[in-house]
Motif scaffolding. Structure first.
Motif, mmCIF file in Angstrom:
data_model
loop_
_atom_site.group_PDB
_atom_site.id
_atom_site.type_symbol
_atom_site.label_atom_id
_atom_site.label_comp_id
_atom_site.label_asym_id
_atom_site.label_seq_id
_atom_site.Cartn_x
_atom_site.Cartn_y
_atom_site.Cartn_z
ATOM 1 N N GLU A 32 -2.042 18.836 -16.776
ATOM 2 C CA GLU A 32 -1.073 18.663 -15.862
ATOM 3 C C GLU A 32 -0.047 17.769 -16.254
ATOM 4 O O GLU A 32 -0.351 16.610 -16.908
ATOM 5 N N TYR A 49 1.944 26.879 -13.492
ATOM 6 C CA TYR A 49 2.144 26.691 -12.121
ATOM 7 C C TYR A 49 3.078 25.468 -11.661
ATOM 8 O O TYR A 49 2.491 24.357 -12.121
ATOM 9 N N ALA A 51 4.401 23.306 -8.166
ATOM 10 C CA ALA A 51 4.372 22.936 -6.759
ATOM 11 C C ALA A 51 5.851 23.329 -6.232
ATOM 12 O O ALA A 51 6.702 22.770 -6.804
ATOM 13 N N ASP A 52 5.729 23.985 -4.924
ATOM 14 C CA ASP A 52 6.754 24.205 -4.222
ATOM 15 C C ASP A 52 7.788 22.825 -3.886
ATOM 16 O O ASP A 52 7.003 21.700 -3.531
ATOM 17 N N THR A 78 5.214 29.814 -8.662
ATOM 18 C CA THR A 78 5.358 28.802 -7.712
ATOM 19 C C THR A 78 4.287 28.793 -6.712
ATOM 20 O O THR A 78 3.995 29.871 -6.300
ATOM 21 N N SER A 80 2.303 26.606 -3.118
ATOM 22 C CA SER A 80 2.599 25.784 -2.019
ATOM 23 C C SER A 80 1.954 24.431 -2.451
ATOM 24 O O SER A 80 0.946 24.263 -3.426
ATOM 25 N N GLU A 81 2.372 23.288 -1.683
ATOM 26 C CA GLU A 81 1.920 21.862 -1.945
ATOM 27 C C GLU A 81 0.362 21.870 -1.782
ATOM 28 O O GLU A 81 -0.571 21.428 -2.475
ATOM 29 N N PHE A 84 -1.343 23.740 -4.747
ATOM 30 C CA PHE A 84 -1.491 22.886 -5.862
ATOM 31 C C PHE A 84 -2.275 21.834 -5.869
ATOM 32 O O PHE A 84 -3.028 21.415 -6.787
ATOM 33 N N SER A 85 -2.481 20.940 -4.730
ATOM 34 C CA SER A 85 -3.417 19.794 -4.651
ATOM 35 C C SER A 85 -4.828 20.559 -4.679
ATOM 36 O O SER A 85 -5.624 19.670 -5.212
ATOM 37 N N SER A 88 -5.192 21.158 -8.759
ATOM 38 C CA SER A 88 -5.148 19.791 -9.397
ATOM 39 C C SER A 88 -6.640 19.336 -9.303
ATOM 40 O O SER A 88 -7.218 19.081 -8.160
ATOM 41 N N GLY A 95 3.006 17.926 -9.876
ATOM 42 C CA GLY A 95 3.727 19.152 -9.396
ATOM 43 C C GLY A 95 3.798 20.273 -10.525
ATOM 44 O O GLY A 95 4.333 21.194 -10.227
#
Length: 268
Positions: A32, A49, A51-52, A78, A80-81, A84-85, A88, A95
């Protein structure tokens, strides 16, 4: 755009982050951040990938042209936030996240790549951050490769990958199936093997490291096992003041590697 944390790709990333057996079975790892992405060989990339909302941030980076070129050529998804969280493994997601192919090296590739190799040989290093720091430091010192026992932390652990700051892409490494036999092979190749050990009679800066050299570093808590230490040509000691019994393994390796690198640079 992926908006569901139940998406199969999202679940797969989460599992790869958590389970080394799954990473190794698929021959991949997850990393990342813009720095790690900018340095990863393009041929190694499998999935990307973003994050938006992070795309605009990429446009503002100093290396935006290179980053965009890589993204456009490789393609990306892409998310969504929230997604992505989930993907991660860190508290403050960066991001951009990607899946890359694992690297593989042989002993012969490492031993024969240089006429005057410098190796770091690690026995059962447990902390992923320590391991990553050692690899990063090793690149700075110009090592030929890192040889690890099977009990050493996973080099593809996300924390290890982050700690290397990109050096993992450039420093050859291998996990030895038979660690002791591999150390013996180094000696057969004419490599002088030094063990960092409290029983060393001479300090590390009293030796000459201009010839082919390998440094044996042991487990953070227990040091080298007796059986491994006995494989060394000699023991070296790092002097310490105060009441310390040992130094952090990554610090010890840095001292030894940079002493060797300095001697070679100066021709001393």
């Amino acid at each position: 755009m992926i908006t569901s944390v139940g998406n199969q790709k999202v679940k797969q990333i989460v599992q790869w982050n958590k389970k080394p057996s799954l990473r190794n079975r698929e021959g991949v790892f997850v990393a990342e951040g813009l720095k790690m992405f900018s340095e990863v060989p393009q041929s190694s990339l499998k999935e990307i990938y973003i994050a938006d909302g992070f795309l605009e941030g990429i446009r503002k980076t100093e290396r935006s042209r290179d980053i965009w070129g890589k993204l456009e050529e490789c393609g990306y998804e892409t998310v969504s936030e929230e997604v992505f969280s989930k993907m991660s493994d860190i508290c403050s997601p960066q991001g951009i996240l990607f899946v890359a192919r694992q690297m593989h090296y042989t002993f012969e590739q490492m031993a024969e790549a240089s006429d005057n190799p410098l190796f770091l040989v690690l026995e059962d290093i447990q902390d992923p951050g320590n391991l990553g720091t050692m690899i990063r430091t090793g690149e700075g010192a110009g090592i030929s490769g890192v040889i690890m026992s099977k009990g050493t932390a996973d080099i593809y652990n996300p924390k290890t990958i982050r700690s290397t700051m990109g050096s993992v892409y450039r420093v050859p490494f291998l996990y030895a199936e038979d660690f002791h036999a591999t150390v013996r092979r180094l000696r057969e190749y004419g490599v002088m093997v030094y063990a960092a050990h409290l029983r060393g009679e001479k300090c590390y800066d009293e030796f000459e490291y201009r010839r082919p050299t390998a440094f044996l570093i042991g487990n953070e808590g227990n040091g080298l096992t007796e059986e491994t230490a006995e494989l060394a040509d000699t023991y070296v000691r790092i002097p310490m003041e105060g009441r310390l019994e040992s130094l952090n393994a990554a610090i010890a390796s840095a001292l030894l590697l940079y002493e060797a690198a300095g001697q070679r640079r100066r021709g001393a």
